[in-house]
Scaffold this motif. Structure first.
Motif, PDB file in Angstrom:
ATOM      1  N   GLU A  58       0.823  -1.211   0.000  1.00 44.46           N
ATOM      2  CA  GLU A  58       0.000   0.000   0.000  1.00 44.46           C
ATOM      3  C   GLU A  58       0.855   1.258   0.000  1.00 44.46           C
ATOM      4  O   GLU A  58       0.559   2.224  -0.708  1.00 44.46           O
ATOM      5  N   ALA A  59       1.925   1.260   0.779  1.00 44.23           N
ATOM      6  CA  ALA A  59       2.807   2.429   0.823  1.00 44.23           C
ATOM      7  C   ALA A  59       3.507   2.631  -0.516  1.00 44.23           C
ATOM      8  O   ALA A  59       3.619   3.757  -1.014  1.00 44.23           O
ATOM      9  N   MET A  60       3.962   1.546  -1.122  1.00 46.41           N
ATOM     10  CA  MET A  60       4.631   1.634  -2.417  1.00 46.41           C
ATOM     11  C   MET A  60       3.670   2.122  -3.492  1.00 46.41           C
ATOM     12  O   MET A  60       4.068   2.867  -4.389  1.00 46.41           O
ATOM     13  N   ALA A  61       2.403   1.701  -3.415  1.00 45.11           N
ATOM     14  CA  ALA A  61       1.407   2.154  -4.381  1.00 45.11           C
ATOM     15  C   ALA A  61       1.244   3.672  -4.320  1.00 45.11           C
ATOM     16  O   ALA A  61       0.933   4.311  -5.319  1.00 45.11           O
ATOM     17  N   LEU A  62       1.492   4.247  -3.144  1.00 47.39           N
ATOM     18  CA  LEU A  62       1.430   5.695  -2.968  1.00 47.39           C
ATOM     19  C   LEU A  62       2.776   6.359  -3.238  1.00 47.39           C
ATOM     20  O   LEU A  62       2.952   7.555  -3.018  1.00 47.39           O
ATOM     21  N   GLY A  63       3.746   5.569  -3.703  1.00 45.98           N
ATOM     22  CA  GLY A  63       5.048   6.118  -4.056  1.00 45.98           C
ATOM     23  C   GLY A  63       5.943   6.404  -2.864  1.00 45.98           C
ATOM     24  O   GLY A  63       6.803   7.288  -2.932  1.00 45.98           O
ATOM     25  N   ARG A  64       5.769   5.659  -1.798  1.00 46.28           N
ATOM     26  CA  ARG A  64       6.610   5.862  -0.626  1.00 46.28           C
ATOM     27  C   ARG A  64       7.723   4.816  -0.589  1.00 46.28           C
ATOM     28  O   ARG A  64       7.478   3.638  -0.850  1.00 46.28           O
ATOM     29  N   PRO A  65       8.942   5.222  -0.255  1.00 42.53           N
ATOM     30  CA  PRO A  65      10.012   4.240  -0.065  1.00 42.53           C
ATOM     31  C   PRO A  65       9.689   3.385   1.160  1.00 42.53           C
ATOM     32  O   PRO A  65       9.173   3.886   2.157  1.00 42.53           O
ATOM     33  N   VAL A  66      10.004   2.108   1.058  1.00 41.42           N
ATOM     34  CA  VAL A  66       9.691   1.162   2.118  1.00 41.42           C
ATOM     35  C   VAL A  66      10.956   0.454   2.579  1.00 41.42           C
ATOM     36  O   VAL A  66      11.764   0.017   1.768  1.00 41.42           O
ATOM     37  N   VAL A  67      11.074   0.343   3.901  1.00 42.56           N
ATOM     38  CA  VAL A  67      12.096  -0.487   4.527  1.00 42.56           C
ATOM     39  C   VAL A  67      11.359  -1.721   5.045  1.00 42.56           C
ATOM     40  O   VAL A  67      10.413  -1.599   5.824  1.00 42.56           O
ATOM     41  N   ALA A  68      11.756  -2.882   4.576  1.00 45.29           N
ATOM     42  CA  ALA A  68      11.102  -4.121   4.992  1.00 45.29           C
ATOM     43  C   ALA A  68      12.031  -5.292   4.698  1.00 45.29           C
ATOM     44  O   ALA A  68      13.020  -5.147   3.983  1.00 45.29           O
ATOM     45  N   GLY A  69      11.670  -6.423   5.244  1.00 43.67           N
ATOM     46  CA  GLY A  69      12.468  -7.615   5.009  1.00 43.67           C
ATOM     47  C   GLY A  69      11.963  -8.426   3.837  1.00 43.67           C
ATOM     48  O   GLY A  69      10.767  -8.484   3.570  1.00 43.67           O
ATOM     49  N   TYR A  70      12.882  -8.997   3.114  1.00 39.58           N
ATOM     50  CA  TYR A  70      12.585 -10.003   2.098  1.00 39.58           C
ATOM     51  C   TYR A  70      13.870 -10.773   1.847  1.00 39.58           C
ATOM     52  O   TYR A  70      14.937 -10.387   2.294  1.00 39.58           O
ATOM     53  N   ILE A 101      20.090   5.582   5.323  1.00 41.78           N
ATOM     54  CA  ILE A 101      19.007   6.414   4.793  1.00 41.78           C
ATOM     55  C   ILE A 101      19.186   7.854   5.269  1.00 41.78           C
ATOM     56  O   ILE A 101      19.117   8.796   4.480  1.00 41.78           O
ATOM     57  N   LEU A 102      19.426   8.027   6.561  1.00 38.47           N
ATOM     58  CA  LEU A 102      19.582   9.370   7.124  1.00 38.47           C
ATOM     59  C   LEU A 102      20.804  10.090   6.564  1.00 38.47           C
ATOM     60  O   LEU A 102      20.825  11.318   6.490  1.00 38.47           O
ATOM     61  N   GLU A 103      21.808   9.331   6.172  1.00 37.35           N
ATOM     62  CA  GLU A 103      23.015   9.919   5.596  1.00 37.35           C
ATOM     63  C   GLU A 103      22.915  10.119   4.077  1.00 37.35           C
ATOM     64  O   GLU A 103      23.882  10.511   3.432  1.00 37.35           O
ATOM     65  N   GLY A 104      21.742   9.837   3.525  1.00 40.76           N
ATOM     66  CA  GLY A 104      21.517  10.089   2.109  1.00 40.76           C
ATOM     67  C   GLY A 104      22.145   9.081   1.167  1.00 40.76           C
ATOM     68  O   GLY A 104      22.377   9.380  -0.007  1.00 40.76           O
ATOM     69  N   LYS A 105      22.402   7.883   1.646  1.00 43.97           N
ATOM     70  CA  LYS A 105      23.047   6.875   0.809  1.00 43.97           C
ATOM     71  C   LYS A 105      22.075   6.143  -0.114  1.00 43.97           C
ATOM     72  O   LYS A 105      22.493   5.293  -0.897  1.00 43.97           O
TER      73      LYS A 105
END
Length: 139
Positions: A58-70, A101-105
């Motif tokens: 759902e977050a990706m459908a709204l164009g949001r970057p996601v942190v998750a496991g796979y 992420i916070l360091e812009g990598k």
């Protein structure tokens, strides 16, 4: 709770180190409220162990970057999952991933774009219907 504990421990450590960010753990809300949280968030963190879930989609459908496991080694079984735009993390490396992420990598703008494209290609009703028809025709 393990997921939340690992995330909150990583974020606490990052705050102590001087990183600045806002974090909100969202639970027990309506789907409409959850969607508003997705929209107002820059990054979404979903489940870290196992495989990403509905929150990620759902977050990706709204164009949001996601942190998750796979599990990247499983992605080759289905070409739709190759080059998945999810920022892969688990309870063991979530601190390092969030710090990067916070360091812009990460190019979050590019990940956002690819996230939306991934969901439309992989989970959109029209796309899924075509895939099912193709499978049934091959039987």
């Amino acid at each position: 709770e393990i997921k939340s504990d690992a995330i909150e421990a990583a974020l606490d450590r990052l705050k102590v180190e001087g990183y600045q960010f806002n974090y909100k753990c969202v639970t027990n809300v309506s789907h409409d409220q959850l969607k508003q949280e997705y929209i107002s968030s820059d990054i979404i963190i979903d489940q870290l162990n196992g495989w990403f879930g509905t929150v990620s989609i759902e977050a990706m459908a709204l164009g949001r970057p996601v942190v998750a496991g796979y599990h990247p080694h499983l992605c080759h079984y289905d070409e739709r999952y190759e080059n998945m735009p999810i920022i892969n993390a688990d309870t063991y490396n979530v601190y390092d991933v969030l710090k990067d992420i916070l360091e812009g990598k990460y190019d979050l703008e590019e990940i956002s774009k690819k996230s939306r494209e991934f969901v439309m290609r992989t989970h959109d009703l029209k796309s899924v219907t075509k895939q099912l028809i193709s499978i049934y025709e091959s039987l």
